[in-house]
Design a protein around this motif. Structure first.
Motif, short mmCIF file in Angstrom:
data_model
loop_
_atom_site.label_atom_id
_atom_site.label_comp_id
_atom_site.label_asym_id
_atom_site.label_seq_id
_atom_site.Cartn_x
_atom_site.Cartn_y
_atom_site.Cartn_z
N ALA A 94 25.47 -22.36 94.72
CA ALA A 94 26.15 -23.51 95.34
C ALA A 94 25.37 -24.79 95.07
O ALA A 94 25.94 -25.86 94.84
CB ALA A 94 26.30 -23.28 96.83
N ARG A 95 24.06 -24.65 95.09
CA ARG A 95 23.25 -25.84 94.92
C ARG A 95 23.39 -26.45 93.51
O ARG A 95 23.37 -27.67 93.35
CB ARG A 95 21.77 -25.47 95.16
N VAL A 96 23.51 -25.61 92.51
CA VAL A 96 23.58 -26.15 91.15
C VAL A 96 25.02 -26.48 90.72
O VAL A 96 25.25 -27.04 89.67
CB VAL A 96 22.97 -25.18 90.11
N GLN A 97 25.96 -26.11 91.57
CA GLN A 97 27.37 -26.37 91.27
C GLN A 97 27.62 -27.85 91.03
O GLN A 97 27.33 -28.67 91.89
CB GLN A 97 28.22 -25.89 92.45
N GLY A 98 28.15 -28.18 89.86
CA GLY A 98 28.48 -29.57 89.58
C GLY A 98 27.28 -30.47 89.38
O GLY A 98 27.39 -31.69 89.40
N ARG A 99 26.12 -29.86 89.20
CA ARG A 99 24.91 -30.66 89.04
C ARG A 99 24.15 -30.23 87.78
O ARG A 99 24.33 -29.12 87.30
CB ARG A 99 23.99 -30.48 90.25
N GLU A 100 23.32 -31.12 87.30
CA GLU A 100 22.47 -30.77 86.17
C GLU A 100 21.12 -31.42 86.33
O GLU A 100 20.97 -32.38 87.08
CB GLU A 100 23.15 -31.18 84.84
N GLU A 101 20.15 -30.85 85.64
CA GLU A 101 18.80 -31.39 85.77
C GLU A 101 18.55 -32.46 84.70
O GLU A 101 18.91 -32.27 83.54
CB GLU A 101 17.78 -30.25 85.63
N TRP A 102 17.96 -33.55 85.12
CA TRP A 102 17.54 -34.60 84.19
C TRP A 102 16.07 -34.87 84.42
O TRP A 102 15.63 -35.03 85.55
CB TRP A 102 18.37 -35.87 84.41
N SER A 103 15.34 -34.92 83.33
CA SER A 103 13.92 -35.24 83.45
C SER A 103 13.67 -36.67 83.06
O SER A 103 14.41 -37.23 82.26
CB SER A 103 13.09 -34.37 82.51
N LEU A 104 12.63 -37.19 83.63
CA LEU A 104 12.26 -38.53 83.28
C LEU A 104 10.79 -38.57 82.91
O LEU A 104 9.93 -38.16 83.70
CB LEU A 104 12.52 -39.46 84.47
N ASN A 105 10.52 -39.00 81.71
CA ASN A 105 9.14 -39.20 81.29
C ASN A 105 8.82 -40.68 81.43
O ASN A 105 9.57 -41.53 80.95
CB ASN A 105 8.93 -38.77 79.84
#
Lengths: 110, 298
Positions: free
Chosen positions: B141-152
């Motif tokens: 449920a937590r990752v539903q509709g979400r994605e990870e983005w990293s920032l350097n």
């Protein structure tokens, strides 16, 4: 630096270091039936980086997916592999602990 | 109840069976909601970790796992340990693992598993899904509709120093004092000024990192500070921080606009922000983060 409006860089195809760091070290850990130990991720990552110093080698192993997978790299063709592999040098450095927790050790015994 | 198993292999039989058929284990890539994953198996799929072996879905209740068979001769404990010491073998498999997870993560909420999650039986995967149902459902449920983005966050030190020299009052005072002091004293004062410059630069990097983290955490559903890894060359300065965020797809434009804004704000001080993604939610899959809405970056 050129005088661009901002210094925001977009890297859609992630670099190799980022990829290895995640696959080998992150993700949900569930104990399967077969125990594996990736005891030294840093060492392994370093070895892999050394191994694929050359584009040719990376292609051979299939770890250059960011160039060909249209899902991962729309317009992958122009970007080329430069940013991802070329600079992978032998100087692979150890992971540094992030939080510089400057522990101010109060003088002991005080 | 788990799905019916086409060919039920007993554990002992699978482990001990000799000759004839090759014995297999089951490699698991990720877990998601059955309703989301099942339709994806009707479409073209990436290759599995062993290349030619196709991916399969293992369902249990509302959950489903993405898996594929792997030859036990390569994936049993001893053999696997030997293989993992071979960077070439490992790199190729890590690459395929990533490909599989990324494929599904772009199309559904996926909880990516760490490299090397292996079961001896298909039925054991279903059993695991059932046993961990609560945790896995929460994560899905937590990752539903979400994605990870990293920032350097990169910092070009020379540029930062230049900026500090012109804007930092303490620093300006110190260097003015050094400039007007008699030769003997000037040397010491210059040294002191240098030390002050380094300290101010460190403080500025920390301040900018915190500001960036805070602003972007407010536009995401999870934020983490990652270990610094030595990156590749040709970077815009030294890597000052690596952050990662769990971003809702429908807020991505907003998230990106804020990153853009932050980059603009800090350009003159020598900072460059690099957004890397989208990723499967590799950094947001532990139970602790599933419970907390946003874990603060400290």
């Amino acid at each position: 630096m050129p005088n661009e409006p901002s210094n925001l860089v977009n890297s859609r195809p992630p670099g190799l270091v980022d990829v290895l760091d995640r696959i080998l070290d992150k993700g949900l850990v569930i104990a399967g039936d077969i125990k594996i130990s990736l005891a030294n991720i840093e060492l392994l990552t370093l070895q892999i980086r050394l191994l694929i110093c050359s584009i040719e080698k990376a292609e051979e192993i299939g770890i250059n997916w960011w160039r060909f997978d249209p899902n991962l790299t729309p317009g992958a063709a122009q970007g080329g592999p430069k940013q991802s592999v070329e600079g992978v040098g032998p100087e692979g450095a150890p992971v540094e602990a992030v939080a510089d927790k400057e522990q101010e050790n109060k003088a002991n015994g005080g | 109840m788990s799905q019916e198993l086409p060919q039920k292999r007993g554990g002992a039989a699978a482990a001990a069976g000799e000759g004839g058929q090759e014995r297999h284990a089951f490699y698991v890539y990720g877990i998601g909601a059955r309703a989301d994953l099942e339709p994806l198996f009707a479409e073209t799929l990436p290759e599995g970790i062993e290349g030619s072996v196709p991916l399969e879905i293992v369902v249990e209740g509302e959950l489903a796992a993405i898996a594929s068979t792997v030859p036990l001769k390569d994936y049993d404990e001893e053999a696997l340990e030997a293989h993992l010491a071979d960077p070439e073998w490992t790199a190729a498999r890590a690459a395929r693992h990533q490909k599989v997870v990324a494929h599904f993560a772009e199309r559904a909420g996926i909880v990516p598993l760490r490299f090397g999650t292996i079961y001896r039986e298909r039925s054991r995967i279903a059993q695991m899904l059932s046993e961990k149902r609560e945790e896995l459902s929460a994560l899905t449920a937590r990752v539903q509709g979400r994605e990870e983005w990293s920032l350097n966050l990169f910092c070009e030190r020379a540029k930062l120093m230049k900026r500090l020299d012109s804007t930092n009052l303490r620093l300006r005072e110190a260097s003015e004092r050094a400039a007007s002091a008699p030769p003997g004293q000037a040397y010491l004062l210059r040294k002191k000024t240098e030390a002050l410059r380094s300290a101010e630069a460190r403080a500025e990097i920390q301040r900018v990192t915190a500001a960036v983290a805070e602003a972007l955490a407010a536009r995401s559903d999870g934020a983490k500070r990652l270990n610094l890894l030595r990156q590749e060359t040709a970077e815009p300065g030294e890597l000052a921080a690596r952050l990662s965020f769990l971003v809702a797809r429908d807020r991505l434009a907003e998230f990106r606009a804020v990153a853009e804004q932050l980059a603009r704000e800090h350009t003159e001080s020598g900072f460059t922000l690099e957004l890397v993604g989208p990723w499967p939610a590799f950094n947001f899959t532990d139970a602790a983060t599933a419970a907390a809405s946003t874990d603060p970056i400290s």
